[in-house]
Enzyme design. Sequence first.
Site, PDB file in Angstrom:
ATOM      1  N   ARG A 200       0.750  -1.458  -0.029  1.00 39.95           N
ATOM      2  CA  ARG A 200      -0.246   0.173  -0.243  1.00 39.95           C
ATOM      3  C   ARG A 200       0.861   1.575  -0.040  1.00 39.95           C
ATOM      4  NH1 ARG A 200      -4.585   0.454   4.062  1.00 39.95           N
ATOM      5  NH2 ARG A 200      -4.852   2.760   2.777  1.00 39.95           N
ATOM      6  N   CYS A 259      -0.962   6.198   8.367  1.00 36.56           N
ATOM      7  CA  CYS A 259      -1.426   5.065   8.020  1.00 36.56           C
ATOM      8  C   CYS A 259      -2.314   6.008   7.420  1.00 36.56           C
ATOM      9  CB  CYS A 259      -1.659   3.982   9.589  1.00 36.56           C
ATOM     10  SG  CYS A 259      -3.010   4.581  10.939  1.00 36.56           S
TER      11      CYS A 259
END
Length: 301
Positions: A200, A259
């Site tokens: 990611r 995040c």
Amino acid sequence: MTTYTTLISAPDLQALIASGTPLMVFDCSFELMQPTAGAQQYAQAHIPGAVYANLDNDLSAKHGAPGAHGTVTAQEADQPASGGRHPLPSREHFSMWLSSVGFANGMQAVVYDRQGANYCGRLWWMLKWAGHDAAAVLDGGLQAWQAAGGAVHSGEEPSHFQSQFQLKEPLRRLATASDVLAQLQQPADQTVIDARAGARYRGEVEPLDPVAGHIPGALNRPFAENIGADGRFKPAAVLRAEFDALLAGRAPATVVHQCGSGVSAVPNLLAMEIAGLGHTALFAGSWSEWCSDPTRPVERG
């Protein structure tokens, strides 16, 4: 009385409970892809007396209606303190929730989950942000509690009388998207650490947010790297060596953690404190807020 401010072991929690120390235990179990699973896990088994803290309902602001560029428009009087998929509630709204469950300023807070401290860290950080230092993560979560012979209850717990939790000066820094953007050209003053999985971070996959990639210049440390094979945080010396290697000479005080939505970044922040690297900042809106504005730069690879 011993105050626990980072981690507490299962035997130490058992001793604390036996001593009659004023405390409240919070079960923060949650599953991102199954939002009702955490409450079901709590109902099946939890530390006796624990209060359930739901990430969506208790530890995040109401999402409201989508605004321009996917941003959140609040539908309540107190605006969220951050954007993103799990926007922080205001400190005032959070203090109202703490009061509603009976948590008071003189109590020790202990938070845990079943997911490697991925979710309980959110409440630990929010308590620090509310000015409450006596907050600790149960190292190893419910699994460590049960392995140490700790009893569990099922079903609901009796309600607590409402308290009057008083906010104090924040003990941790909340960074905004504007803060991070303003410092992008000052690498000596800001080091962004991205806690998402490598794929990611590199922009190879993006299952949750509309744009793939990462904040330019961000370093990558997936949050699970802080946890050892035994399910507990790695020893302080090991964490210190790993973060020193990641930072490569950058000052720990410049670190801003992020995040996807500001939740799994906290284990990195906590790990740095365990390692003796001091207090660092949290960009709670994280990637989900950053990528909602197409004018913000994105990096891949």
